[in-house]
Design a protein around this motif. Sequence first.
Motif, PDB file in Angstrom:
ATOM      1  N   LEU A  94       0.993  -1.638  -5.345  1.00  0.00           N
ATOM      2  CA  LEU A  94       0.903  -2.474  -4.152  1.00  0.00           C
ATOM      3  C   LEU A  94       2.141  -3.349  -3.989  1.00  0.00           C
ATOM      4  N   TYR A  95       2.521  -4.062  -5.027  1.00  0.00           N
ATOM      5  CA  TYR A  95       3.636  -5.008  -4.887  1.00  0.00           C
ATOM      6  C   TYR A  95       4.986  -4.300  -4.794  1.00  0.00           C
ATOM      7  N   PHE A  96       5.080  -3.118  -5.352  1.00  0.00           N
ATOM      8  CA  PHE A  96       6.287  -2.318  -5.138  1.00  0.00           C
ATOM      9  C   PHE A  96       6.430  -1.985  -3.655  1.00  0.00           C
ATOM     10  N   LEU A  97       5.335  -1.540  -3.030  1.00  0.00           N
ATOM     11  CA  LEU A  97       5.368  -1.164  -1.614  1.00  0.00           C
ATOM     12  C   LEU A  97       5.597  -2.376  -0.712  1.00  0.00           C
ATOM     13  N   ILE A  98       4.966  -3.503  -1.038  1.00  0.00           N
ATOM     14  CA  ILE A  98       5.144  -4.720  -0.255  1.00  0.00           C
ATOM     15  C   ILE A  98       6.605  -5.161  -0.258  1.00  0.00           C
ATOM     16  N   ASN A  99       7.197  -5.213  -1.439  1.00  0.00           N
ATOM     17  CA  ASN A  99       8.587  -5.682  -1.540  1.00  0.00           C
ATOM     18  C   ASN A  99       9.571  -4.690  -0.938  1.00  0.00           C
ATOM     19  N   ARG A 100       9.223  -3.413  -0.958  1.00  0.00           N
ATOM     20  CA  ARG A 100      10.056  -2.412  -0.288  1.00  0.00           C
ATOM     21  C   ARG A 100      10.112  -2.685   1.210  1.00  0.00           C
ATOM     22  N   ILE A 101       8.965  -2.978   1.821  1.00  0.00           N
ATOM     23  CA  ILE A 101       8.920  -3.263   3.255  1.00  0.00           C
ATOM     24  C   ILE A 101       9.696  -4.536   3.581  1.00  0.00           C
ATOM     25  N   ILE A 102       9.431  -5.602   2.838  1.00  0.00           N
ATOM     26  CA  ILE A 102      10.067  -6.894   3.116  1.00  0.00           C
ATOM     27  C   ILE A 102      11.579  -6.801   2.944  1.00  0.00           C
ATOM     28  N   THR A 103      12.037  -6.112   1.914  1.00  0.00           N
ATOM     29  CA  THR A 103      13.473  -5.998   1.631  1.00  0.00           C
ATOM     30  C   THR A 103      14.179  -5.062   2.597  1.00  0.00           C
ATOM     31  N   ASN A 104      13.619  -3.878   2.809  1.00  0.00           N
ATOM     32  CA  ASN A 104      14.312  -2.847   3.596  1.00  0.00           C
ATOM     33  C   ASN A 104      14.191  -3.042   5.101  1.00  0.00           C
ATOM     34  N   TYR A 105      13.095  -3.658   5.543  1.00  0.00           N
ATOM     35  CA  TYR A 105      12.865  -3.755   6.982  1.00  0.00           C
ATOM     36  C   TYR A 105      12.917  -5.193   7.491  1.00  0.00           C
ATOM     37  N   ASN A 106      13.095  -6.136   6.591  1.00  0.00           N
ATOM     38  CA  ASN A 106      13.215  -7.549   6.962  1.00  0.00           C
ATOM     39  C   ASN A 106      12.066  -7.982   7.865  1.00  0.00           C
ATOM     40  N   THR A 107      10.872  -7.604   7.465  1.00  0.00           N
ATOM     41  CA  THR A 107       9.667  -7.927   8.232  1.00  0.00           C
ATOM     42  C   THR A 107       8.513  -8.102   7.268  1.00  0.00           C
ATOM     43  N   PRO A 108       7.514  -8.892   7.618  1.00  0.00           N
ATOM     44  CA  PRO A 108       6.344  -8.998   6.759  1.00  0.00           C
ATOM     45  C   PRO A 108       5.648  -7.644   6.587  1.00  0.00           C
ATOM     46  N   ALA A 109       4.932  -7.513   5.478  1.00  0.00           N
ATOM     47  CA  ALA A 109       4.197  -6.286   5.196  1.00  0.00           C
ATOM     48  C   ALA A 109       2.725  -6.483   5.505  1.00  0.00           C
ATOM     49  N   LEU A 110       2.151  -5.516   6.194  1.00  0.00           N
ATOM     50  CA  LEU A 110       0.725  -5.520   6.460  1.00  0.00           C
ATOM     51  C   LEU A 110       0.035  -4.666   5.406  1.00  0.00           C
ATOM     52  N   VAL A 111      -0.941  -5.237   4.742  1.00  0.00           N
ATOM     53  CA  VAL A 111      -1.739  -4.516   3.748  1.00  0.00           C
ATOM     54  C   VAL A 111      -3.161  -4.438   4.282  1.00  0.00           C
ATOM     55  N   GLU A 112      -3.702  -3.233   4.380  1.00  0.00           N
ATOM     56  CA  GLU A 112      -5.070  -3.108   4.873  1.00  0.00           C
ATOM     57  C   GLU A 112      -5.830  -2.069   4.056  1.00  0.00           C
ATOM     58  N   GLU A 113      -7.131  -2.218   4.032  1.00  0.00           N
ATOM     59  CA  GLU A 113      -7.950  -1.264   3.308  1.00  0.00           C
ATOM     60  C   GLU A 113      -7.800   0.119   3.926  1.00  0.00           C
ATOM     61  N   TYR A 114      -7.648   1.098   3.078  1.00  0.00           N
ATOM     62  CA  TYR A 114      -7.466   2.476   3.541  1.00  0.00           C
ATOM     63  C   TYR A 114      -8.825   3.074   3.875  1.00  0.00           C
ATOM     64  N   ILE A 115      -8.958   3.526   5.112  1.00  0.00           N
ATOM     65  CA  ILE A 115     -10.206   4.131   5.566  1.00  0.00           C
ATOM     66  C   ILE A 115     -10.161   5.629   5.280  1.00  0.00           C
ATOM     67  N   ASP A 116     -10.965   6.053   4.346  1.00  0.00           N
ATOM     68  CA  ASP A 116     -11.040   7.476   4.019  1.00  0.00           C
ATOM     69  C   ASP A 116     -11.887   8.169   5.082  1.00  0.00           C
ATOM     70  N   GLY A 117     -11.253   9.064   5.834  1.00  0.00           N
ATOM     71  CA  GLY A 117     -11.990   9.740   6.898  1.00  0.00           C
ATOM     72  C   GLY A 117     -11.063  10.501   7.818  1.00  0.00           C
ATOM     73  N   ARG A 118     -11.587  10.917   8.944  1.00  0.00           N
ATOM     74  CA  ARG A 118     -10.812  11.681   9.924  1.00  0.00           C
ATOM     75  C   ARG A 118      -9.996  10.724  10.791  1.00  0.00           C
ATOM     76  N   GLU A 119      -8.785  11.175  11.176  1.00  0.00           N
ATOM     77  CA  GLU A 119      -7.922  10.344  12.019  1.00  0.00           C
ATOM     78  C   GLU A 119      -7.800  10.968  13.404  1.00  0.00           C
ATOM     79  N   PHE A 120      -7.891  10.102  14.400  1.00  0.00           N
ATOM     80  CA  PHE A 120      -7.815  10.541  15.791  1.00  0.00           C
ATOM     81  C   PHE A 120      -6.832   9.671  16.560  1.00  0.00           C
ATOM     82  N   THR A 121      -6.280  10.254  17.619  1.00  0.00           N
ATOM     83  CA  THR A 121      -5.477   9.468  18.550  1.00  0.00           C
ATOM     84  C   THR A 121      -6.014   9.725  19.951  1.00  0.00           C
TER      85      THR A 121
END
Length: 336
Positions: free
Chosen positions: A172-199
């Motif tokens: 988790l913290y590896f991914l968070i710091n990757r976002i903050i460092t590389n994209y200069n933006t806060p990181a959003l962390v949310e629970e992963y919904i296991d299921g089908r994805e639709f648009t």
Amino acid sequence: MSTEKKLTVALTYNLKKNESNLNEDDEAEFDDLETVNDIKLSLEAIGCEVILLEATSEIVNTIQNRNIDIVFNFAEGLKGRGRESQIPALLNMLSIPFTGSDETTLGVALDKSLAKRIVAYDNIKTPKFQVFFNGKEKLNKRLKYPLIVKPNAEGSSKGIIDTSVAKNNEELYFLINRIITNYNTPALVEEYIDGREFTVGIFGNDDDLEVLPIMEINFDNTKGTGFYSYNVKKNSKNLTSYICPANLSAKEQKLISDFAKKIFNSLECKDVARIDLRVSNIDGKPYFIEINPLPGLVDGFSDLTLIWKSMGREYKDLIKRILNESLKRYGMSTID
């Protein structure tokens, strides 16, 4: 010979510069000249006179001097989390009609955490989440693994890699710091919904809404990714299957359609939007992931264009539909 004046439509956009960037996906939201020309040709094919206006800082000085009836806006903006609001705010200030949602909706929608707070207020289900601003915050105890990590204010799956779902604190913290460092933006962390994805693509305004055929993202060939990473999206023709219309019962279709329309109006969208959601394998309910009120229009690649194509419709008719929704909203004559 008809002397009727053609509708003058300005087309606002941001072009890829193909510059050397820190991240492969830094210009993912911008368009290339081919897409700009596709929209221009579509507008001309339905009888419009088209003015091309790249949405650089110079547009502030030039747009006032053009005799414009309406702007077809698909400019992503240049800087900041409110960048998609830049052109609509300018157009509203100058009282120039434009397609799509206004600056407030676009600003909120791009900031995923703000959008989630608003829809949650309207009792729309969305995964539990937390925003990390510096990577040193403690994980809220109410969040349970697995957790997906993404930039808080980016689109086009920017910053989402094939390993963006964390199963423990170290990941988790590896991914968070990757976002903050590389994209200069806060990181959003949310629970992963296991299921089908639709648009879900939607046209219209207020209570007069049309939900297009629901498209499912099939991740069977993504080597276990199971979500829409930038790599999956970039290689979509090779890695994923788009199932449109999705294989859903009438009850499931109504559930998802009603859910999407409620989100559209909760965020006060106008004319067109595309909504991403997942249906949980645990409770069978849809969860709001994010919304794009400025959906991509790359012919044969962007999700909305693929949904439209599945209906057997031509690209120029998609552009006309967006324009007509706006003309009708402003009380202007629509195009046959």
